[in-house]
Structures are given as C-alpha cells and as structure tokens.
Design an enzyme around this catalytic site. Structure first.
Site, PDB file in Angstrom:
ATOM      1  N   HIS A  85      -7.627  -9.495  -9.498  1.00 18.51           N
ATOM      2  CA  HIS A  85      -7.870 -10.171  -8.225  1.00 18.51           C
ATOM      3  C   HIS A  85      -8.744 -11.394  -8.468  1.00 18.51           C
ATOM      4  O   HIS A  85      -9.636 -11.377  -9.307  1.00 18.51           O
ATOM      5  CB  HIS A  85      -8.571  -9.238  -7.236  1.00 18.51           C
ATOM      6  CG  HIS A  85      -8.151  -9.468  -5.824  1.00 18.51           C
ATOM      7  ND1 HIS A  85      -7.087  -8.819  -5.249  1.00 18.51           N
ATOM      8  CD2 HIS A  85      -8.638 -10.286  -4.864  1.00 18.51           C
ATOM      9  CE1 HIS A  85      -6.941  -9.225  -3.999  1.00 18.51           C
ATOM     10  NE2 HIS A  85      -7.872 -10.119  -3.747  1.00 18.51           N
ATOM     11  N   ASP A 164      -8.759  -3.435   5.753  1.00 17.35           N
ATOM     12  CA  ASP A 164      -8.968  -4.753   5.147  1.00 17.35           C
ATOM     13  C   ASP A 164      -7.954  -5.751   5.701  1.00 17.35           C
ATOM     14  O   ASP A 164      -8.295  -6.921   5.928  1.00 17.35           O
ATOM     15  CB  ASP A 164      -8.862  -4.693   3.616  1.00 17.35           C
ATOM     16  CG  ASP A 164      -9.056  -6.081   3.013  1.00 17.35           C
ATOM     17  OD1 ASP A 164     -10.132  -6.664   3.239  1.00 17.35           O
ATOM     18  OD2 ASP A 164      -8.133  -6.599   2.367  1.00 17.35           O
ATOM     19  N   ARG A 171     -11.585 -12.358   9.751  1.00 15.02           N
ATOM     20  CA  ARG A 171     -12.510 -13.271   9.056  1.00 15.02           C
ATOM     21  C   ARG A 171     -11.885 -14.649   8.904  1.00 15.02           C
ATOM     22  O   ARG A 171     -12.563 -15.669   9.040  1.00 15.02           O
ATOM     23  CB  ARG A 171     -12.869 -12.698   7.678  1.00 15.02           C
ATOM     24  CG  ARG A 171     -13.791 -11.488   7.753  1.00 15.02           C
ATOM     25  CD  ARG A 171     -13.847 -10.774   6.421  1.00 15.02           C
ATOM     26  NE  ARG A 171     -14.306 -11.613   5.354  1.00 15.02           N
ATOM     27  CZ  ARG A 171     -13.859 -11.534   4.097  1.00 15.02           C
ATOM     28  NH1 ARG A 171     -12.942 -10.643   3.756  1.00 15.02           N
ATOM     29  NH2 ARG A 171     -14.333 -12.337   3.180  1.00 15.02           N
ATOM     30  N   SER A 186     -13.933  -6.470   0.555  1.00 13.35           N
ATOM     31  CA  SER A 186     -12.512  -6.707   0.800  1.00 13.35           C
ATOM     32  C   SER A 186     -11.713  -6.506  -0.490  1.00 13.35           C
ATOM     33  O   SER A 186     -10.705  -5.793  -0.525  1.00 13.35           O
ATOM     34  CB  SER A 186     -12.343  -8.143   1.331  1.00 13.35           C
ATOM     35  OG  SER A 186     -11.004  -8.542   1.306  1.00 13.35           O
ATOM     36  N   LYS A 190      -9.367  -2.849  -1.798  1.00 15.21           N
ATOM     37  CA  LYS A 190      -7.953  -2.891  -2.213  1.00 15.21           C
ATOM     38  C   LYS A 190      -7.786  -2.368  -3.636  1.00 15.21           C
ATOM     39  O   LYS A 190      -6.853  -1.630  -3.928  1.00 15.21           O
ATOM     40  CB  LYS A 190      -7.427  -4.332  -2.139  1.00 15.21           C
ATOM     41  CG  LYS A 190      -7.243  -4.849  -0.724  1.00 15.21           C
ATOM     42  CD  LYS A 190      -6.482  -6.161  -0.691  1.00 15.21           C
ATOM     43  CE  LYS A 190      -7.313  -7.385  -1.008  1.00 15.21           C
ATOM     44  NZ  LYS A 190      -8.294  -7.793  -0.013  1.00 15.21           N
TER      45      LYS A 190
END
Ligand code: URA
Length: 436
Positions: A85, A164, A171, A186, A190
């Site tokens: 990520h 999320d 957001r 966040s 995940k």
C-alpha cells in the site's frame, strides 16, 4: 467499569484538546457505523484529528473498529502471501507494476485498494480505466483468484472493511484526509483484514504527499508497523519522494500505459525502480526470495516476460482487457492535447506534485464531488522530470483533456507552476528513508 463518552461528549472534549480514552473512541466509531452517531459527527471528529492529531491508543481503537465492520480473511492455506500500500501520491501507479512482479516471483498477492483521495490518484480508479475490469469481487472469488492466478486487486467491499469504505469517502469530501492517524488506520485496517502475512508500505513525503518530510513519513510508518505487531504480520516500509509526480503521467489510463511500459522492459526509471523495490520487499518478507536476492529476482521477471504474463492473467481474471499491457490503443484516450512548454533553455527545477495532482483532478481524472464519475482518459503526460535539460518551446507537460476550456485553463495554470533553472539541477533521490 467506566462508561464510554457519548458521541457529542467525545467531540466536545476533543475540541477542548482533552484526552479521550480509547474505549470512547471505539464506542464512537462503532456507533457511527451502526447509525448511532451521524456522518456530521464523524466528519467533525476527522477534522479535529487533522488539526490536533490522534494519540496511538485512539488510532489502534479506530483500526480495530474499522476491521470489525466486516470479515477478516484467513489466507493461511495459500502459502506465502503479500500485500502492499502507498500512503497516496501523484502519478503513483506502483501497485500495477509491483503486484504482477511479486506474483510472478511466487508471492500470493491479496490487495485491497481505494479510489482517489484529495488530489492523489487511487489504484481502483486506475484499474477501472482498463475496459471491463471488476474491482468489486465476492470474497470467495477474491481468494480463489489469488490461489489460481497468483494475485487479485479489489476495492473495499461491503464484506471487507466496509467501515473504511464509508470513512474514506467521507474524508475525501470533507478535506480530512491529511492526518497520520486516520491514514494509518485506513491503510492498516485494509491490510490486516485482507489477511496477507507480508506487507510492504510506501510512505510518500513531499509537496504532493500527505506527509511533508521524511521524518513525518517515518513517524507514520512506525505507527503502521505498531498496528500490525499484535497481528504477527511482517511489515517493511520505505519513505519515497513526492516532491514531483512519480513516473511520467498523472491520470488513470495514462498511468496504466506507464505501468505497462515498465512491465515490457521500458517505462520511466523511477516507476520501474519503485515497482521493483516494493516487489522485492514482498518477496523477501514473505520468504519466497532470500534476503538480498529479491531485487535481482524481481528484475528477472521483467526480462523473461513472466511479470507481463502475470499482469495479463490477473486483469483477464478480473474481467479486464488483457491487451492493455501490450497495446496502448486498448485504453481510452482523450480527444484534446495541449502542450505546456519550457519558457527558456535550462534544467527543469520544479514540477510540483500537488499542483499537478489538483490540475489532473480538475480535468476530471479525480473527484471534486463525491458523485462525480472519473474520466479515465484525461490527465497529464510528463515529458520531462526534475533535473532534465529542456530547451525553449519544448513540451514539458502534455495536457490530455475532453474539454477545450478546461485544457486551456490547465495549460495557463501549469505554465506558472513549472520552474526552469539556468543552472544545472540534480534529480531528487527517490527513496529517502527505510526500515533497512
Ligand atoms: N490510502 C488509504 O487507503 N487510506 C488513506 O487514508 C490514505 C491512503
């Protein structure tokens, strides 16, 4: 036994800068997801998190509650598994390069991504530029594809971290992305719910990132590592430069073309380097490559074509057109092209990532309103990067647009943003810190 604060009490105390216990934060998040606190209250809390910060206990409570909004995958039977990520950047299409390379090396890659956030692009929006690509898989199909093909990339679903998914969209529309605690929760919700045992994080810093400096990036990385610790996952991280966009494009289909070029053995050197490094980290952390050998093995998958073949199988398995990896015309393209040119001879000294991300979003590559559809074809093609020599009148950026007025406004805006120096300028280093 203490009684958790009501949502309004939690907001009042937080606004006054008083510490709020983790149990009250957990209760608040659980209530919001269940309908007992409103989106307005959650947005107010997120804004306070951006302005005042969150302590690590609150971040851990938020992460745990986001995970608890859905299922958790157990990928233990699949062998070595990995996930990656980025904290968000401009032109950052690293996932599209790193995932097939890591999968070609034998890492089973299970990745849940998001859509564009603020001025940064989102992997799901990029993948959806591929005709037919389905980012919304049933969990059983997600796991089956990882087993049969070697990798799968999906969006947050109604079964996996739906909390999320909702918070991410909230957001984005309330300008409350920029908080280390919210970003860490966040991302790690995940990653932890997704079940992979090895996680590679690319923490961006600089003008176009949510972290300004390498020190802020390190702090965020260490926070994410601490969230994974109780779960026994191996997390590797790098902090990477986002003073200028990564690679040579900003915009969804344009970025898929760049990733495809890298997998074919060409493409922008910085995108290639980062994609290889992330894949190598996953290979080493998951045990499919000995430590110190991951990078050479990752490079070999580009040379021998196995990464490209994996990309084709992956996209086809998710309903997408596999020709996008070898035929640029298989991707959508925009009808209008206008150039932003170098004002005089010299060296490109600034290509500010945030301004370019905002400009691409205004062309339609991202969202200014939650219900807006992203235009996959529009964006910016970068013909030069910081440190490159340019000559007067040479295109530095090519604007790809659908609307002439927007294209002209974009050119006028970006002409004031690029800086050409008459003295030589060095390219900024790509990797500015890491856990190594
Ligand atoms: N990526 C995410 O998934 N969440 C964030 O908050 C930022 C980047």
């Amino acid at each position: 036994m203490s009684v958790p604060l009501a949502p309004l009490e939690l907001l009042e105390r937080s606004r006054r800068g008083e510490t709020v216990d983790a149990e009250s934060v957990a209760y608040f998040v659980r209530n919001w997801f269940g309908g007992g606190a409103t989106d307005a209250q959650m947005a107010a809390w997120c804004m306070l998190a951006c302005l005042q910060g969150l302590d690590s206990a609150a971040v851990a409570a938020l992460t745990a509650e986001l995970i608890a909004t859905g299922d958790r995958l157990d990928l233990g039977s699949l062998g070595p598994t990995g996930d990656t990520h980025s904290t968000g950047g401009v032109g950052d299409t690293t996932t599209l390069v790193a995932v097939p390379i890591a999968a070609a090396l034998g890492v089973r890659v299970a990745k849940m991504s998001g859509r564009g956030l603020a001025h940064t692009g989102g992997t799901v929006d990029k993948l959806e530029a591929i005709p037919g690509y389905q980012a919304d898989l049933h969990l059983a199909d997600f796991v089956r594809q990882i087993k049969d093909v070697g990798c799968a990339v999906i969006s947050q679903t109604d079964r996996l971290t739906p909390g999320d998914k909702r918070l991410y969209a909230l957001r984005d529309q309330t300008a409350t992305v920029q908080s280390a605690g919210l970003i860490a929760a966040s991302i790690m919700s995940k990653k932890l719910a997704g079940g992979a045992s090895a996680i590679a994080l690319d923490v961006k810093c600089g003008d176009g990132a949510f972290f300004a400096t390498p020190e802020e990036a390190r702090h965020a990385a260490e926070l994410m590592v601490s969230l994974a610790e109780p779960w026994g996952r191996t997390v590797r991280w790098m902090a990477t430069d986002m003073s200028q966009p990564l690679g040579g494009a900003v915009g969804n289909a344009l970025e898929v073309r760049q990733a495809a070029a890298v997998l074919r053995g060409a493409g922008p050197p910085d995108l290639r380097e980062l994609g290889l490094r992330v894949a190598a980290e996953l290979a080493e952390a998951s045990g499919v490559a000995p430590v110190g050998d991951g990078l050479a093995r990752a490079e070999a998958t580009i040379i021998d074509g196995t990464a490209l073949a994996m990309a084709e199988r992956w996209v086809e398995a998710q309903g997408g057109e596999p020709a996008v990896w070898t035929d640029d015309d298989a991707l959508p393209s925009a009808p209008i092209r206008l150039d932003v040119v170098a004002p005089h001879d010299g060296w490109l000294a600034a290509l500010p990532a945030r301004a370019l991300g905002e400009a691409a979003r205004r062309l339609g590559a991202g969202r200014l309103h939650p219900s807006q559809n992203v235009d996959p074809a529009v964006g910016l093609e970068l013909r030069a990067k910081v440190g490159h020599a340019v000559t007067a009148g040479e295109p530095v950026i090519v604007v790809h647009a659908r609307d002439m007025a927007l294209a002209e406004a974009c050119v006028a805006n970006l002409a004031t943003r690029i800086v050409v120096s008459q003295t030589q300028v060095a390219a900024p280093p790509l990797i500015v810190a890491s856990d190594a």
